[in-house]
Design a protein around this motif. Structure first.
Motif, short mmCIF file in Angstrom:
data_model
loop_
_atom_site.label_atom_id
_atom_site.label_comp_id
_atom_site.label_asym_id
_atom_site.label_seq_id
_atom_site.Cartn_x
_atom_site.Cartn_y
_atom_site.Cartn_z
N VAL A 281 -5.80 -3.57 -5.08
CA VAL A 281 -6.97 -4.45 -5.14
C VAL A 281 -6.59 -5.91 -5.34
O VAL A 281 -7.37 -6.80 -5.01
N LYS A 282 -5.41 -6.15 -5.89
CA LYS A 282 -4.91 -7.52 -6.04
C LYS A 282 -3.43 -7.53 -5.70
O LYS A 282 -2.70 -6.61 -6.04
N ASP A 283 -3.02 -8.62 -5.03
CA ASP A 283 -1.63 -8.71 -4.59
C ASP A 283 -1.19 -10.17 -4.66
O ASP A 283 -1.89 -11.05 -4.12
N THR A 284 -0.07 -10.43 -5.30
CA THR A 284 0.41 -11.81 -5.42
C THR A 284 0.76 -12.41 -4.06
O THR A 284 0.75 -13.63 -3.91
N LEU A 285 1.04 -11.57 -3.07
CA LEU A 285 1.30 -12.08 -1.72
C LEU A 285 0.06 -12.72 -1.11
O LEU A 285 0.16 -13.53 -0.19
N LYS A 286 -1.11 -12.34 -1.61
CA LYS A 286 -2.36 -12.88 -1.08
C LYS A 286 -2.94 -13.96 -1.99
O LYS A 286 -4.11 -14.32 -1.88
N GLY A 287 -2.12 -14.44 -2.93
CA GLY A 287 -2.56 -15.52 -3.80
C GLY A 287 -3.17 -15.07 -5.11
O GLY A 287 -3.59 -15.91 -5.91
N ASP A 288 -3.24 -13.77 -5.35
CA ASP A 288 -3.78 -13.29 -6.63
C ASP A 288 -2.77 -13.56 -7.75
O ASP A 288 -1.57 -13.72 -7.51
N VAL B 173 -6.90 3.22 -9.39
CA VAL B 173 -6.83 4.67 -9.23
C VAL B 173 -8.14 5.28 -9.70
O VAL B 173 -8.55 5.04 -10.83
N GLU B 174 -8.79 6.04 -8.82
CA GLU B 174 -10.06 6.66 -9.16
C GLU B 174 -9.99 8.15 -8.85
O GLU B 174 -9.79 8.55 -7.70
N LEU B 175 -10.14 8.97 -9.87
CA LEU B 175 -10.12 10.42 -9.72
C LEU B 175 -11.39 10.87 -9.01
O LEU B 175 -12.50 10.57 -9.44
N LYS B 176 -11.22 11.59 -7.90
CA LYS B 176 -12.35 12.09 -7.13
C LYS B 176 -12.63 13.57 -7.42
O LYS B 176 -13.77 13.99 -7.45
N GLU B 177 -11.55 14.33 -7.63
CA GLU B 177 -11.72 15.78 -7.78
C GLU B 177 -10.46 16.39 -8.36
O GLU B 177 -9.35 15.95 -8.09
N ILE B 178 -10.64 17.41 -9.19
CA ILE B 178 -9.51 18.22 -9.64
C ILE B 178 -9.52 19.46 -8.75
O ILE B 178 -10.50 20.20 -8.72
N SER C 254 0.81 -1.22 0.00
CA SER C 254 0.00 0.00 0.00
C SER C 254 0.85 1.27 0.00
O SER C 254 0.34 2.35 -0.28
N ILE C 255 2.13 1.14 0.26
CA ILE C 255 3.01 2.31 0.17
C ILE C 255 3.07 2.82 -1.27
O ILE C 255 3.16 4.02 -1.50
N ILE C 256 2.96 1.91 -2.24
CA ILE C 256 2.97 2.31 -3.65
C ILE C 256 1.70 3.09 -3.96
O ILE C 256 1.74 4.16 -4.59
N ALA C 257 0.57 2.57 -3.50
CA ALA C 257 -0.70 3.27 -3.72
C ALA C 257 -0.67 4.65 -3.06
O ALA C 257 -1.11 5.65 -3.64
N GLY C 258 -0.12 4.72 -1.85
CA GLY C 258 -0.01 6.01 -1.15
C GLY C 258 0.88 6.99 -1.89
O GLY C 258 0.57 8.18 -1.97
N ALA C 259 1.98 6.49 -2.46
CA ALA C 259 2.90 7.36 -3.20
C ALA C 259 2.22 7.92 -4.46
O ALA C 259 2.38 9.09 -4.79
N ILE C 260 1.46 7.08 -5.14
CA ILE C 260 0.74 7.55 -6.32
C ILE C 260 -0.28 8.60 -5.92
O ILE C 260 -0.40 9.66 -6.55
N ARG C 261 -1.00 8.36 -4.84
CA ARG C 261 -2.01 9.31 -4.35
C ARG C 261 -1.36 10.64 -3.97
O ARG C 261 -1.86 11.72 -4.31
N GLY C 262 -0.20 10.59 -3.29
CA GLY C 262 0.49 11.82 -2.90
C GLY C 262 0.99 12.61 -4.09
O GLY C 262 0.85 13.84 -4.13
N ALA C 263 1.55 11.92 -5.07
CA ALA C 263 2.04 12.60 -6.27
C ALA C 263 0.89 13.25 -7.04
O ALA C 263 0.99 14.39 -7.49
N LEU C 264 -0.22 12.51 -7.17
CA LEU C 264 -1.37 13.06 -7.88
C LEU C 264 -1.93 14.29 -7.15
O LEU C 264 -2.32 15.27 -7.79
#
Length: 196
Positions: free
Chosen positions: A170-177, A184-189, A148-158
């Motif tokens: 939403v999917k992670d190979t560590l969890k068997g996916d 990524v879902e844009l909420k607001e500009i 989730s650090i990757i998701a957080g970094a993308i969110r911070g940069a955006l």
């Protein structure tokens, strides 16, 4: 004038001058760390956060927050080092993240998939996630969103580029996916209010 241009003019004028001076003086060396060092260091950080908080939900929040703060700073480096043109729409943003930013900072590209009809939501699929190397999640931590650090970094940069977004693993190979997928879902500009 585009938001990105305003941001670059405001922030990067001084940063680029400082960076050039520091490179000339020998204070900055553009060396990359090894992937193994990154993986092991990140593993130690996650392990410490797990010990400090014990609640998996709190650990996930801390990793996301940690990534968010990193992303707010990494965007400066990305804009200074890349020769990317201004993104004209959210599809361009997605391609820039997948083909330029992730390879620059994580060492792996991603595929952009699952754009919705409004072009404000997409998925990034990583075939390989170097943060997952040498990692096995114990049963007690099955709810841990390790990347989730990757998701957080993308969110911070955006957010620094004036895009408020919801970003989650939403999917992670560590969890068997079968793959690693970040949604990524844009909420607001976010509109900038410039003093006159």
């Amino acid at each position: 004038m585009c938001i990105r241009d305003r941001y670059q003019r405001r922030v990067h004028g001084g940063i680029e001058q400082q960076s050039v001076k520091m490179k000339k003086s020998g204070l900055i060396k553009p060396e990359k760390i090894s992937c193994e060092l990154l993986t092991l260091t990140y593993g130690a950080i996650v392990s410490q956060i797990v010990q400090d908080y014990e609640n998996v939900h709190e650990v996930n929040q801390k990793l996301d927050e940690f990534g968010f703060n990193m992303g707010k700073r990494l965007i400066d480096e990305f804009l200074a080092k890349s020769a990317k043109e201004t993104c004209l729409n959210f599809r361009d943003v997605a391609e820039t993240i997948a083909k330029s930013a992730l390879p620059m900072f994580l060492g792996v590209p991603a595929d952009v998939t699952n754009f919705n009809e409004k072009d404000n939501s997409f998925s990034l699929e990583l075939k390989d996630n170097p943060l997952n190397d040498y990692v096995e999640l114990p049963e007690a931590l099955s709810g841990l969103n390790y990347s989730s650090i990757i998701a957080g970094a993308i969110r911070g940069a955006l957010e620094m580029l004036q895009y408020r977004a919801k970003v989650e693993v939403v999917k992670d190979t560590l969890k068997g996916d079968d793959k690693n997928e970040i949604r990524v879902e844009l909420k607001e500009i976010i509109s900038l209010k410039l003093d006159e």
